[in-house]
Design an enzyme around this catalytic site. Structure first.
Site, PDB file in Angstrom:
ATOM      1  N   ASP A  27       0.821  -1.204   0.000  1.00  0.00           N
ATOM      2  CA  ASP A  27       0.000   0.000   0.000  1.00  0.00           C
ATOM      3  C   ASP A  27       0.858   1.259   0.000  1.00  0.00           C
ATOM      4  O   ASP A  27       1.236   1.782   1.039  1.00  0.00           O
ATOM      5  CB  ASP A  27      -0.950  -0.043   1.189  1.00  0.00           C
ATOM      6  N   THR A  28       1.145   1.728  -1.198  1.00  0.00           N
ATOM      7  CA  THR A  28       2.117   2.790  -1.426  1.00  0.00           C
ATOM      8  C   THR A  28       1.731   3.530  -2.697  1.00  0.00           C
ATOM      9  O   THR A  28       1.129   2.947  -3.591  1.00  0.00           O
ATOM     10  CB  THR A  28       3.531   2.179  -1.602  1.00  0.00           C
TER      11      THR A  28
END
Length: 524
Positions: A346-347
């Protein structure tokens, strides 16, 4: 040239300015700032901050960031560490006494002091042109009025909203359920935070009412964080680290980022004749998977806070040769202490190059989906959980301790193909990122793929003792990998999401953007 009768993406070309990122609204925010006279840093901050409302599971104001910067007219690559430190009250021994062997990802003690806002403020002052307020202006309007939810964002919301505590859910899901594709999503409380930062700088985030809101949420959840911890937050400039592969120089961010792991993998892969292998075949996928297992096991031993990390060991060609010699080119092996833990992909990543050829490579994250899931009451901030990058093992260089920065998975990169830094890129995807950098570079250097083709290519990654393999690989490749001893599993989501811009010797720019995300490359 790709087959135009089949689905796909063509490279994007531009002369004056170019941005590639994981959401079109973020890309447009960056481009608008360029058109208003801002430089690549002004635009990168604008796009990155806007992504906080466009992709709230991936990044946010209470997250961390890293950046690489090539100033206009320079061949130097600079770096900035926008990761936060552990609170003064952090106590690994107390957590071990509770019987914990790792830091729970939803625990308030997994929250290091968010570093992104301090970084944006200082990077704007160091390398920007317009000022922080102008960079934040597009995001403020998007946070206030809302943006339509895109397809991948709806998918991430549906899969990650269970991590939100009741307070966070009240702000992010006011209708009591995750937003669906096409629905408008807004974060008006965070818009107010941005207005205060635009007016007063980073101190508006780390002191006063906003900091009090974060500390109250953390202490209510059992965290040790105090207002003094927030007031002491500060990023830092650092020397980039550098590796090479087949005539190209690779610039990576130093520890506590895992960039040295990508350099180690490339040094290992240089001992194999990748260019003789099918680029999308089993032989190459196998060698890369085995190299990743060994490289990540080494990463877990040597990457830590900048004061205690040993990046030199990971970049030592002799160490890489030793590890490469341990790879069986025909058989999968089990490697202790390899890639494990809860999945975290999650970036967001953004790269911008402006008309003066200043290049920025910036990555921004809350770690797990919606970070810790801990929300603040007044402003609706959702705190990251980067402290999960620490170990609780007594005596380890990466052990949780007051004031330390944890091992970080997020890493921006830049490549110099002909002696001059000309290709900022990043590959999102949690743990995958170092392996993703190595694969992207080998796609370019061994197979001559364009940035877009290198991004489009199928991916595999060893995790939790199994080899995750995307559907882009042919069934016969999967069968061959199984014969070689790999236990295959489909990834829980597409593996990573990359963006890249190449500056050609002519000065013309070419960009690629990953179809695994909702984003695009856009220029003028």
């Amino acid at each position: 040239m790709r087959d135009l009768e089949l689905p796909g993406r063509s490279p994007v070309w531009a002369d004056n300015g170019l941005c590639a990122t994981s959401h079109p609204i973020g890309a447009n925010a960056a481009l608008d700032v360029l058109k208003r006279g801002g430089n690549a840093m002004d635009a990168a901050i604008a796009g990155a901050v806007a992504l906080g409302v466009c992709e709230p599971a991936m990044c946010g104001l209470a997250g961390d960031c890293f950046a690489l910067v090539k100033p206009a007219g320079s061949t130097q690559v600079l770096s900035y560490n926008g990761s936060g430190r552990a609170a003064a009250g952090a106590d690994a021994a107390a957590m071990r006494a509770e019987g914990l062997s790792e830091i729970p990802d939803g625990d308030a003690r997994a929250v290091t002091i968010p570093g992104a806002i301090a970084a944006f403020d200082e990077m704007s002052a160091l390398w920007g042109k317009l000022g922080l307020a102008d960079s934040l202006a597009p995001a403020i309007s998007y946070f206030e009025a809302g943006v339509p939810v895109h397809s991948r964002v709806a998918y991430d919301f549906a899969n990650g909203h269970g991590r939100l505590d009741a307070t966070a859910a009240r702000h992010l899901m006011p209708q009591g359920k995750p937003p669906v594709e096409g629905e408008r999503f807004a974060l008006p409380g965070q818009a107010e935070v941005l207005r205060r930062i635009a007016r007063d700088g980073a101190k508006a985030f780390y002191e006063g009412e906003v900091a009090e809101d974060m500390v109250a949420a953390l202490q209510a959840a059992g965290g040790p964080q105090t207002l003094d911890d927030f007031a002491a937050a500060k990023g830092m400039q650092a020397e980039t680290i550098q590796g090479s592969y087949k005539g190209a120089a690779l610039y990576e961010h130093p520890p506590n980022g895992q960039g040295a792991t990508a350099i180690l993998m490339l040094n290992m892969l240089s001992h194999f004749d990748l260019s003789s292998m099918d680029p999308f075949g089993a032989e190459r996928a196998h060698v890369e998977a085995e190299a990743a297992k060994l490289a990540y096991a080494a990463r877990n031993r040597f990457i830590a806070d900048p004061a205690t990390a040993d990046a030199a060991k990971l970049m030592d060609p002799a160490f890489a040769a030793e590890l490469a010699a341990a790879i069986d080119p025909k058989r999968a092996q089990s490697v202790p202490d390899q890639i494990s833990g809860a999945p975290h992909r999650d970036t967001v990543y953004i790269t911008v190059v402006d008309r003066d050829r200043m290049a920025v490579s910036l990555i921004y994250s809350v770690f797990h989906s919606f970070g810790s899931g801990i929300g603040t009451d007044k402003f609706g901030l959702v705190l990251h959980n980067r402290g999960c990058g620490f170990t609780l093992e007594e005596g380890h260089g990466n052990m949780l301790a007051p004031g330390k920065r944890p091992l970080h998975t997020i890493i921006p990169a830049m490549l110099a193909e002909d002696g001059t830094p000309n290709l900022p890129f990043g590959v999102m995807g949690g743990q995958y990122q170092a392996a993703g950098h190595a694969r992207f570079v080998t796609n370019l250097r061994d197979y001559g793929l364009s940035p877009q083709e290198a991004i489009d290519a199928p991916r595999a990654f060893p995790s939790g003792g199994k080899l995750q393999i995307e559907r882009g690989y042919a069934p016969e490749v999967a069968a061959k990998l199984q014969e070689m001893g790999h236990e295959l599993t489909p990834p829980p989501a597409p593996i990573g999401g990359a963006q890249a811009i190449r500056i050609h010797p002519s000065g013309v720019m070419e960009a690629g953007s990953d179809p695994r995300k909702d984003g695009c490359a856009i220029g003028y």
